[in-house]
Design an enzyme around this catalytic site. Structure first.
Site, PDB file in Angstrom:
ATOM      1  N   GLU A 161       0.779  -1.240   0.000  1.00  0.00           N
ATOM      2  CA  GLU A 161       0.000   0.000   0.000  1.00  0.00           C
ATOM      3  C   GLU A 161       0.814   1.294   0.000  1.00  0.00           C
ATOM      4  O   GLU A 161       0.770   2.065   0.969  1.00  0.00           O
ATOM      5  CB  GLU A 161      -0.958   0.019   1.194  1.00  0.00           C
ATOM      6  CG  GLU A 161      -1.966  -1.100   1.196  1.00  0.00           C
ATOM      7  CD  GLU A 161      -3.070  -0.904   2.242  1.00  0.00           C
ATOM      8  OE1 GLU A 161      -2.968   0.025   3.073  1.00  0.00           O
ATOM      9  OE2 GLU A 161      -4.031  -1.683   2.222  1.00  0.00           O
ATOM     10  N   GLU A 375      -5.776  -8.471   0.973  1.00  0.00           N
ATOM     11  CA  GLU A 375      -6.407  -8.134   2.250  1.00  0.00           C
ATOM     12  C   GLU A 375      -7.853  -7.768   1.995  1.00  0.00           C
ATOM     13  O   GLU A 375      -8.165  -7.045   1.036  1.00  0.00           O
ATOM     14  CB  GLU A 375      -5.762  -6.903   2.917  1.00  0.00           C
ATOM     15  CG  GLU A 375      -4.429  -7.127   3.556  1.00  0.00           C
ATOM     16  CD  GLU A 375      -3.865  -5.847   4.168  1.00  0.00           C
ATOM     17  OE1 GLU A 375      -4.654  -4.986   4.616  1.00  0.00           O
ATOM     18  OE2 GLU A 375      -2.631  -5.707   4.177  1.00  0.00           O
ATOM     19  N   TYR A 437      -9.912  -7.787  13.663  1.00  0.00           N
ATOM     20  CA  TYR A 437     -10.198  -8.308  12.327  1.00  0.00           C
ATOM     21  C   TYR A 437     -10.037  -9.821  12.234  1.00  0.00           C
ATOM     22  O   TYR A 437     -10.366 -10.417  11.223  1.00  0.00           O
ATOM     23  CB  TYR A 437      -9.208  -7.715  11.318  1.00  0.00           C
ATOM     24  CG  TYR A 437      -9.436  -6.298  10.856  1.00  0.00           C
ATOM     25  CD1 TYR A 437     -10.209  -6.051   9.720  1.00  0.00           C
ATOM     26  CD2 TYR A 437      -8.865  -5.218  11.511  1.00  0.00           C
ATOM     27  CE1 TYR A 437     -10.393  -4.758   9.250  1.00  0.00           C
ATOM     28  CE2 TYR A 437      -9.047  -3.922  11.051  1.00  0.00           C
ATOM     29  CZ  TYR A 437      -9.810  -3.695   9.914  1.00  0.00           C
ATOM     30  OH  TYR A 437      -9.991  -2.411   9.452  1.00  0.00           O
TER      31      TYR A 437
HETATM   32  C1  BGP Z   1      -4.431  -1.993   5.451  1.00  0.00           C
HETATM   33  C2  BGP Z   1      -3.071  -2.394   5.962  1.00  0.00           C
HETATM   34  C3  BGP Z   1      -3.117  -3.394   7.070  1.00  0.00           C
HETATM   35  C4  BGP Z   1      -4.262  -3.222   8.038  1.00  0.00           C
HETATM   36  C5  BGP Z   1      -5.561  -2.911   7.350  1.00  0.00           C
HETATM   37  C6  BGP Z   1      -6.693  -2.520   8.276  1.00  0.00           C
HETATM   38  O1  BGP Z   1      -4.367  -0.716   4.948  1.00  0.00           O
HETATM   39  O2  BGP Z   1      -2.304  -2.933   4.921  1.00  0.00           O
HETATM   40  O3  BGP Z   1      -1.854  -3.402   7.663  1.00  0.00           O
HETATM   41  O4  BGP Z   1      -3.953  -2.471   9.115  1.00  0.00           O
HETATM   42  O5  BGP Z   1      -5.424  -1.898   6.407  1.00  0.00           O
HETATM   43  O6  BGP Z   1      -6.590  -1.168   8.599  1.00  0.00           O
HETATM   44  P1  BGP Z   1      -6.820  -0.594  10.020  1.00  0.00           P
HETATM   45  O7  BGP Z   1      -5.931  -1.386  10.905  1.00  0.00           O
HETATM   46  O8  BGP Z   1      -6.454   0.847   9.944  1.00  0.00           O
HETATM   47  O9  BGP Z   1      -8.262  -0.772  10.317  1.00  0.00           O
END
Ligand code: BGP
Length: 478
Positions: A161, A375, A437
């Site tokens: 990302e 993801e 999550y």
């Molecule tokens: C993505 C990242 C992850 C993870 C996910 C969930 O952007 O690659 O590392 O963190 O998002 O995001 P958050 O933890 O901000 O809810």
């Protein structure tokens, strides 16, 4: 179509800093997140995280037991080279050797990302990706990883990302270095990352190793909130800076004329520019011919309204629904769509956006070869009741996205795997530990793992390849 191909990967995703903990063990050097989350005003840090550094064997056994046949892990650069530039740390190399071997032993195929937000602190202080020297140090680190692990790792991603690195660090300010509204710096960082990503692809391809390499992008849909021309333009601008700019670089090997002009328009409205250095585009062009796959992270889509005021933002990092604000000068405002539900962190739940994005990749970047959903998942405040976690809303979220993936496959998109974010509960960068999550619940005090209802549901899908309903799992009797 209701079933997945036999070789479809049902994986779980993690990232080094979010799961490993053990931040001071075995010679690891600090990364930018260690400093950032240990400031006096921070309410949490990554010192223990999910203790994956010590518990990876248990997590991989759970993965095997629950049908998770792939795992996204990332390598911590500062475990391999503690200050990012100097001596190698044999204990760091040893850890990843053991981890990779354990994955393979459990038939959980490792998908390894070289950089998942965690630049070594020493390099971060010197300007992170705005400093072009960081790029050369990264390439040395990448070579070390390819040499030590490339015989067994068959799936590599250069970066996770780049848009989040740019947006969160330099526009929203909820990632280090917490700069706000600096769109010119964000664009420069993205361009530099496209160059170093391309260099890493070209390096890997010159080493004749037995695997494939790509990149992981976050690709959120951008939809106008109305039919008005100015709202459509806002959606187009947000899409260009967040999605099109780097997709063009990775798969076309250039910034198309329209993409370039649109970025210039955004930069002009923000009194800035960015520099393309001699030779950059040659490197990018070469890599676009060689890249093996696109890793696509997809959680959400945004609904855009025209906006010509000054930038203003509030990041909802606590799960207090309805508190987010996002309005960006020269681009537009992300607004709520009354027809689309949101999570407690104000992320719109719009699975069709994933389908639209997959079809768009096939249409606009026909040389993409294959896609892994690297993801997808739902941040949720899980209730833990007597060792059981009934996370039916998460199952529904994942089920709807998987249904759209099947539809995209039916419509000719080559999607080869799905990695749920996250394998187990992890540290959420800007939200802490209450935004969960995982398929496996983590009690962060004891570090004990508990399979959630979603884990049992995921196991059934992985084993049967059939997309079943949440009711098809009778969790309470398991
Ligand atoms: C993505 C990242 C992850 C993870 C996910 C969930 O952007 O690659 O590392 O963190 O998002 O995001 P958050 O933890 O901000 O809810």
């Amino acid at each position: 179509m209701n079933s997945f191909a036999g070789d479809f990967i049902f994986g779980g995703a993690t990232a080094a800093f979010q799961v490993e903990g053990a931040t001071k063990e075995d010679g690891r050097g600090p990364c930018c997140w260690d400093e950032y989350l240990n400031r006096p005003d921070s309410h949490f840090n990554g010192d223990k995280a999910s203790d994956f550094y010590h518990k990876y064997k248990e997590d991989l056994e759970l993965s095997r037991e629950f049908g998770v046949n792939g795992i996204r892990i990332s390598i911590s650069w500062s475990r391999i080279i503690p200050d990012g530039t100097g001596e190698l740390n044999p204990k760091g190399i040893d850890f990843y050797n053991r981890l990779i071997d354990e994955c393979i032993k459990n038939n959980v195929e490792p998908f390894v990302t070289l950089h998942h937000f965690d630049t070594p602190q020493a390099l971060f202080e010197k300007g992170d990706w705005l400093n072009r020297d960081t790029m050369e140090h990264f390439i040395r680190y990448a070579r070390v990883c390819f040499e030590h692990f490339g015989d067994r790792v068959k799936k590599w991603a250069t970066f996770n990302e780049p848009w989040s690195i740019a947006q969160n660090g330099y526009i929203i300010g909820n990632f280090p270095p917490s700069i706000r509204y600096d769109i010119p710096k964000a664009v420069q960082i993205m361009h530099n990352l496209m160059v170093v990503h391309a260099k890493a692809i070209n390096l890997y391809k010159s080493m004749d190793l037995p695997g494939e390499i790509g990149i992981v992008h976050t690709l959120e849909g951008k939809y106008p909130i109305s039919d008005k021309a100015e709202d459509k333009r806002a959606a187009y601008l947000d899409d260009t800076i967040a999605n099109k700019f780097m997709l063009d670089a990775c798969f076309k090997g250039e910034y198309s004329a329209d993409t370039f002009a649109t970025i210039q328009e955004i930069l002009a409205k923000n009194q800035g520019n960015f520099t393309i250095y001699d030779g950059d585009m040659d490197i990018i062009r070469e890599a676009a011919k060689k890249i093996d796959f696109l890793g696509m992270n997809h959680y959400s889509s945004h609904f855009l309204q025209a906006y010509d005021g000054e930038s203003k933002m509030h990041h909802n990092g606590t799960g207090e629904k309805g508190t987010s604000v996002f309005a960006l000068q020269g681009i537009g405002a992300r607004v709520s769509n009354p027809n689309v539900e949101t999570t407690d962190w104000d992320w719109p739940i719009f699975p069709q956006g994933m389908y639209d994005m997959l079809l768009r990749i096939k249409r606009d970047y026909p040389n993409y070869k294959k896609i892994y959903i690297a993801e997808n998942g739902m941040g949720y405040k899980d209730d833990f009741i007597n060792g059981k976690i009934n996370d039916t809303p998460r199952i529904e979220y994942i089920r709807k996205h998987l249904a759209y993936i099947l539809k995209a496959i039916e419509d000719g998109v080559n999607v080869k795997g799905y990695y749920v974010w996250s394998l187990m509960d992890v540290l959420s960068w800007s939200n802490g530990y209450n935004k969960r999550y995982g398929l496996f619940y983590v009690d962060f005090k004891t570090q004990q793992r508990y399979p959630k209802k979603s884990a049992y549901w995921f196991k059934k899908i992985s084993e049967t390849k059939q997309l079943i309903n949440s009711d098809d799992v009778n969790y309470w009797y398991l």
